[in-house]
Design a protein around this motif. Structure first.
Motif, PDB file in Angstrom:
ATOM      1  N   PHE A 111       0.812  -1.224   0.000  1.00 18.69           N
ATOM      2  CA  PHE A 111       0.000   0.000   0.000  1.00 18.69           C
ATOM      3  C   PHE A 111       0.847   1.275   0.000  1.00 18.69           C
ATOM      4  N   SER A 112       2.155   1.126  -0.185  1.00 16.39           N
ATOM      5  CA  SER A 112       3.028   2.308  -0.177  1.00 16.39           C
ATOM      6  C   SER A 112       3.054   2.961  -1.561  1.00 16.39           C
ATOM      7  N   ASP A 113       3.624   4.153  -1.617  1.00 16.46           N
ATOM      8  CA  ASP A 113       3.755   4.874  -2.884  1.00 16.46           C
ATOM      9  C   ASP A 113       4.780   4.232  -3.810  1.00 16.46           C
ATOM     10  N   GLU A 114       5.580   3.315  -3.283  1.00 12.32           N
ATOM     11  CA  GLU A 114       6.599   2.650  -4.103  1.00 12.32           C
ATOM     12  C   GLU A 114       6.018   1.504  -4.933  1.00 12.32           C
ATOM     13  N   VAL A 115       4.738   1.190  -4.710  1.00  6.02           N
ATOM     14  CA  VAL A 115       4.088   0.101  -5.432  1.00  6.02           C
ATOM     15  C   VAL A 115       2.895   0.664  -6.200  1.00  6.02           C
ATOM     16  N   GLN A 116       2.855   0.342  -7.461  1.00  2.33           N
ATOM     17  CA  GLN A 116       1.740   0.751  -8.306  1.00  2.33           C
ATOM     18  C   GLN A 116       1.024  -0.516  -8.775  1.00  2.33           C
ATOM     19  N   ILE A 117      -0.300  -0.517  -8.647  1.00  2.00           N
ATOM     20  CA  ILE A 117      -1.097  -1.664  -9.091  1.00  2.00           C
ATOM     21  C   ILE A 117      -2.126  -1.168 -10.092  1.00  2.00           C
ATOM     22  N   GLN A 118      -2.146  -1.839 -11.235  1.00  3.16           N
ATOM     23  CA  GLN A 118      -3.092  -1.476 -12.293  1.00  3.16           C
ATOM     24  C   GLN A 118      -3.907  -2.702 -12.673  1.00  3.16           C
ATOM     25  N   ARG A 119      -5.144  -2.457 -13.056  1.00  2.00           N
ATOM     26  CA  ARG A 119      -6.016  -3.529 -13.541  1.00  2.00           C
ATOM     27  C   ARG A 119      -6.374  -3.238 -14.979  1.00  2.00           C
ATOM     28  N   GLY A 120      -6.613  -4.289 -15.711  1.00  2.00           N
ATOM     29  CA  GLY A 120      -7.006  -4.128 -17.095  1.00  2.00           C
ATOM     30  C   GLY A 120      -7.724  -5.359 -17.610  1.00  2.00           C
ATOM     31  N   ALA A 121      -8.284  -5.217 -18.784  1.00  2.00           N
ATOM     32  CA  ALA A 121      -8.948  -6.338 -19.458  1.00  2.00           C
ATOM     33  C   ALA A 121      -8.893  -6.081 -20.944  1.00  2.00           C
ATOM     34  N   LYS A 122      -8.806  -7.148 -21.700  1.00  2.00           N
ATOM     35  CA  LYS A 122      -8.842  -7.003 -23.144  1.00  2.00           C
ATOM     36  C   LYS A 122      -9.320  -8.304 -23.761  1.00  2.00           C
ATOM     37  N   PRO A 123     -10.028  -8.178 -24.868  1.00  2.00           N
ATOM     38  CA  PRO A 123     -10.421  -9.405 -25.560  1.00  2.00           C
ATOM     39  C   PRO A 123      -9.190 -10.045 -26.194  1.00  2.00           C
ATOM     40  N   PHE A 124      -9.231 -11.346 -26.379  1.00  2.00           N
ATOM     41  CA  PHE A 124      -8.120 -11.993 -27.069  1.00  2.00           C
ATOM     42  C   PHE A 124      -8.043 -11.451 -28.480  1.00  2.00           C
ATOM     43  N   SER A 125      -6.844 -11.017 -28.884  1.00  2.00           N
ATOM     44  CA  SER A 125      -6.679 -10.397 -30.204  1.00  2.00           C
ATOM     45  C   SER A 125      -6.439 -11.439 -31.282  1.00  2.00           C
ATOM     46  N   GLN A 126      -6.051 -12.626 -30.877  1.00  2.00           N
ATOM     47  CA  GLN A 126      -5.887 -13.706 -31.834  1.00  2.00           C
ATOM     48  C   GLN A 126      -6.574 -14.926 -31.243  1.00  2.00           C
ATOM     49  N   GLU A 127      -6.298 -16.067 -31.779  1.00  2.00           N
ATOM     50  CA  GLU A 127      -6.904 -17.269 -31.232  1.00  2.00           C
ATOM     51  C   GLU A 127      -6.467 -17.417 -29.780  1.00  2.00           C
ATOM     52  N   ARG A 128      -7.401 -17.650 -28.888  1.00  2.00           N
ATOM     53  CA  ARG A 128      -7.161 -17.670 -27.440  1.00  2.00           C
ATOM     54  C   ARG A 128      -5.944 -18.516 -27.065  1.00  2.00           C
ATOM     55  N   ASN A 129      -5.913 -19.749 -27.532  1.00  2.00           N
ATOM     56  CA  ASN A 129      -4.845 -20.648 -27.118  1.00  2.00           C
ATOM     57  C   ASN A 129      -3.481 -20.176 -27.601  1.00  2.00           C
ATOM     58  N   ASP A 130      -3.432 -19.578 -28.778  1.00  2.00           N
ATOM     59  CA  ASP A 130      -2.161 -19.049 -29.289  1.00  2.00           C
ATOM     60  C   ASP A 130      -1.648 -17.924 -28.394  1.00  2.00           C
ATOM     61  N   GLU A 131      -2.562 -17.065 -27.980  1.00  2.00           N
ATOM     62  CA  GLU A 131      -2.171 -15.932 -27.141  1.00  2.00           C
ATOM     63  C   GLU A 131      -1.700 -16.407 -25.756  1.00  2.00           C
ATOM     64  N   ILE A 132      -2.382 -17.387 -25.201  1.00  2.00           N
ATOM     65  CA  ILE A 132      -1.977 -17.938 -23.910  1.00  2.00           C
ATOM     66  C   ILE A 132      -0.619 -18.617 -24.037  1.00  2.00           C
ATOM     67  N   PHE A 133      -0.423 -19.382 -25.099  1.00  2.00           N
ATOM     68  CA  PHE A 133       0.862 -20.053 -25.294  1.00  2.00           C
ATOM     69  C   PHE A 133       1.982 -19.027 -25.441  1.00  2.00           C
ATOM     70  N   SER A 134       1.704 -17.928 -26.120  1.00  2.00           N
ATOM     71  CA  SER A 134       2.702 -16.876 -26.275  1.00  2.00           C
ATOM     72  C   SER A 134       3.127 -16.323 -24.912  1.00  2.00           C
ATOM     73  N   LEU A 135       2.173 -16.141 -24.008  1.00  2.00           N
ATOM     74  CA  LEU A 135       2.500 -15.670 -22.656  1.00  2.00           C
ATOM     75  C   LEU A 135       3.360 -16.696 -21.920  1.00  2.00           C
ATOM     76  N   ILE A 136       3.054 -17.971 -22.096  1.00  2.00           N
ATOM     77  CA  ILE A 136       3.851 -19.027 -21.468  1.00  2.00           C
ATOM     78  C   ILE A 136       5.266 -19.015 -22.031  1.00  2.00           C
TER      79      ILE A 136
END
Length: 155
Positions: A111-136
């Protein structure tokens, strides 16, 4: 290949499943040994097909991913149409999220000023499994979502 060949260690871990896969292809041990000796390219193709089947199963079932770096933690919640994320960023060289001490620091300073937390959401831009594999491939690991769920309630 759609994904990537499993490593030797992964193949060793999945040895019983690989035997079942070969059996489903009507390949017994004797025939497998012959293939490896006389037609190594065919044996390689069988390993590639098996690897793709395993990866397809893994990414299809993935619901949570985590990726840690020195100053960032990326947490992902995956559904069929989109991914949601929580990104934690430390603005100090003291924090190293790749160490136990860095994670302890985060716990004490979230909770200090040295930590920033952001939330987001986005639809999969390509085929879901391809995008997940890319993250892996970029270093994300499968998770049970515990940290995401904890932070989701806080932020």
């Amino acid at each position: 290949m759609k994904y990537a060949r499993l490593t030797k260690e992964q193949l060793e871990e999945l040895h019983p499943e690989f035997i079942n896969f070969l059996a489903s292809q009507s390949i017994d041990k004797k025939e497998w040994d012959t293939l490896k000796q006389e037609k190594p390219e065919v044996a390689e193709q069988e390993i590639d097909i098996f690897s793709d089947l395993i990866w397809e199963n893994v990414v299809s079932k993935a619901e949570w991913l985590e990726h840690y770096s020195k100053n960032h933690i990326f947490l992902f919640k995956l559904d069929q149409e989109k991914m949601e994320s929580i990104v934690i960023h430390a603005h100090t060289p003291v924090a190293d999220f790749l160490t136990e001490g860095g994670l302890q620091w985060l716990n004490e300073n979230i909770f200090s000023d040295e930590v920033q937390i952001q939330r987001g959401a986005k639809p999969f831009s390509q085929e879901r499994n391809d995008e997940i594999f890319s993250l892996i491939e970029q270093g994300a690991i499968l998770s049970d979502g515990t940290l995401y769920k904890q932070l989701e309630d806080m932020f």
